[in-house]
Design a protein around this motif. Structure first.
Motif, PDB file in Angstrom:
ATOM      1  N   ASP A 243       0.827  -1.209   0.000  1.00 47.10           N
ATOM      2  CA  ASP A 243       0.000   0.000   0.000  1.00 47.10           C
ATOM      3  C   ASP A 243       0.863   1.262   0.000  1.00 47.10           C
ATOM      4  O   ASP A 243       0.580   2.238   0.689  1.00 47.10           O
ATOM      5  CB  ASP A 243      -0.965   0.007   1.196  1.00 47.10           C
TER       6      ASP A 243
ATOM      7  N   GLY B   1      -7.823  -8.180   4.726  1.00 41.50           N
ATOM      8  CA  GLY B   1      -8.426  -7.605   3.530  1.00 41.50           C
ATOM      9  C   GLY B   1      -7.417  -7.486   2.395  1.00 41.50           C
ATOM     10  O   GLY B   1      -6.342  -8.090   2.423  1.00 41.50           O
ATOM     11  N   LYS B   2      -7.790  -6.677   1.405  1.00 47.76           N
ATOM     12  CA  LYS B   2      -6.961  -6.518   0.203  1.00 47.76           C
ATOM     13  C   LYS B   2      -5.895  -5.450   0.406  1.00 47.76           C
ATOM     14  O   LYS B   2      -6.152  -4.408   1.009  1.00 47.76           O
ATOM     15  CB  LYS B   2      -7.834  -6.123  -0.991  1.00 47.76           C
ATOM     16  N   HIS B   3      -4.707  -5.743  -0.136  1.00 49.61           N
ATOM     17  CA  HIS B   3      -3.595  -4.797  -0.108  1.00 49.61           C
ATOM     18  C   HIS B   3      -2.876  -4.859  -1.457  1.00 49.61           C
ATOM     19  O   HIS B   3      -2.903  -5.884  -2.139  1.00 49.61           O
ATOM     20  CB  HIS B   3      -2.591  -5.140   1.002  1.00 49.61           C
ATOM     21  N   THR B   4      -2.211  -3.761  -1.803  1.00 43.16           N
ATOM     22  CA  THR B   4      -1.416  -3.730  -3.028  1.00 43.16           C
ATOM     23  C   THR B   4       0.036  -4.003  -2.679  1.00 43.16           C
ATOM     24  O   THR B   4       0.632  -3.298  -1.868  1.00 43.16           O
ATOM     25  CB  THR B   4      -1.524  -2.355  -3.722  1.00 43.16           C
TER      26      THR B   4
ATOM     27  N   LYS C 267       0.796  -6.503  -7.601  1.00 44.01           N
ATOM     28  CA  LYS C 267      -0.330  -7.432  -7.529  1.00 44.01           C
ATOM     29  C   LYS C 267      -1.139  -7.162  -6.271  1.00 44.01           C
ATOM     30  O   LYS C 267      -0.659  -6.561  -5.313  1.00 44.01           O
ATOM     31  CB  LYS C 267       0.157  -8.877  -7.575  1.00 44.01           C
ATOM     32  N   MET C 268      -2.355  -7.647  -6.285  1.00 43.79           N
ATOM     33  CA  MET C 268      -3.247  -7.521  -5.141  1.00 43.79           C
ATOM     34  C   MET C 268      -3.056  -8.773  -4.280  1.00 43.79           C
ATOM     35  O   MET C 268      -2.985  -9.883  -4.796  1.00 43.79           O
ATOM     36  CB  MET C 268      -4.700  -7.430  -5.627  1.00 43.79           C
TER      37      MET C 268
ATOM     38  N   ILE D 263      -4.414 -10.737  -0.484  1.00 40.10           N
ATOM     39  CA  ILE D 263      -5.496 -10.755   0.504  1.00 40.10           C
ATOM     40  C   ILE D 263      -4.934 -11.330   1.799  1.00 40.10           C
ATOM     41  O   ILE D 263      -4.375 -12.431   1.817  1.00 40.10           O
ATOM     42  CB  ILE D 263      -6.693 -11.590   0.011  1.00 40.10           C
TER      43      ILE D 263
ATOM     44  N   GLU E 187      -5.612 -12.764   5.479  1.00 37.68           N
ATOM     45  CA  GLU E 187      -6.683 -13.420   6.228  1.00 37.68           C
ATOM     46  C   GLU E 187      -6.359 -13.403   7.718  1.00 37.68           C
ATOM     47  O   GLU E 187      -5.190 -13.492   8.109  1.00 37.68           O
ATOM     48  CB  GLU E 187      -6.861 -14.860   5.730  1.00 37.68           C
TER      49      GLU E 187
END
Length: 173
Positions: free
Chosen positions: A24, A41-44, A57-58, A60, A62
């Motif tokens: 991010d 959640g999602k992070h770059t 890339k994205m 995830i 958990e």
């Protein structure tokens, strides 16, 4: 309802290792590395290594677990076209024979190379060539003939003119 934040971890490896890790937009060391306590959640994810294409890339994250990411970084490459006059010269790149002119060499990692051109009876040429990312570098070489020896057998007492200079044969011709 108040939701509490949850966290997880990510283990990041790359080939080659030593790539800078950005999650991010924030730098998080170099590979290999385990980044702990990332919000779920999602992070770059961005991996940066000199001479290689940037990987983005994205990922995830958990809750309560460690995700494992392993990436093969792609070298930045360019191309080299080698031309010679006359054609048919051998092309050596870092002392390795790569072919005969005219020659196109694709997918060369970005860096400096020593290029040598050789053709029988011609002076060899060697110089440094820099391959740029995404570019085709063209090099044209004009080969100079090596000096030669000329024997002329004549009748005695003959005068021969070469390039305006006169030569007289000896008594044996």
């Amino acid at each position: 309802i108040i939701s509490e934040k949850t966290y997880g971890n990510v283990e990041i490896n790359s080939e080659p290792s030593g790539a800078n890790i950005f999650i991010d937009g924030i730098e998080n060391g170099i590979t290999p590395n385990t980044i702990e306590d990332l919000e779920t959640g999602k992070h770059t994810l961005i991996l940066v290594y000199p001479g290689y294409e940037r990987l983005k890339k994205m990922i995830i994250i958990e809750e309560g677990s460690t995700s494992s990411i392993s990436e093969l970084l792609v070298p930045k490459t360019g191309a080299l076209s080698v031309l010679s006059e006359p054609i048919g010269a051998q092309v050596f790149v870092d002392d390795i024979l790569r072919g005969i002119t005219p020659l196109d060499i694709l997918e060369m990692p970005v860096k400096d190379y020593m290029v040598r051109i050789e053709l029988d009876d011609y002076q060899k040429i060697e110089n440094r060539v820099t391959i740029q990312y995404g570019e085709n570098t063209t090099k044209k070489y004009s080969l100079k003939p090596l000096p030669g020896k000329l024997n002329i057998f004549t009748s005695p007492g003959v005068t021969v003119t070469i390039n305006g200079k006169k030569y007289k044969s000896n008594p044996s011709g």
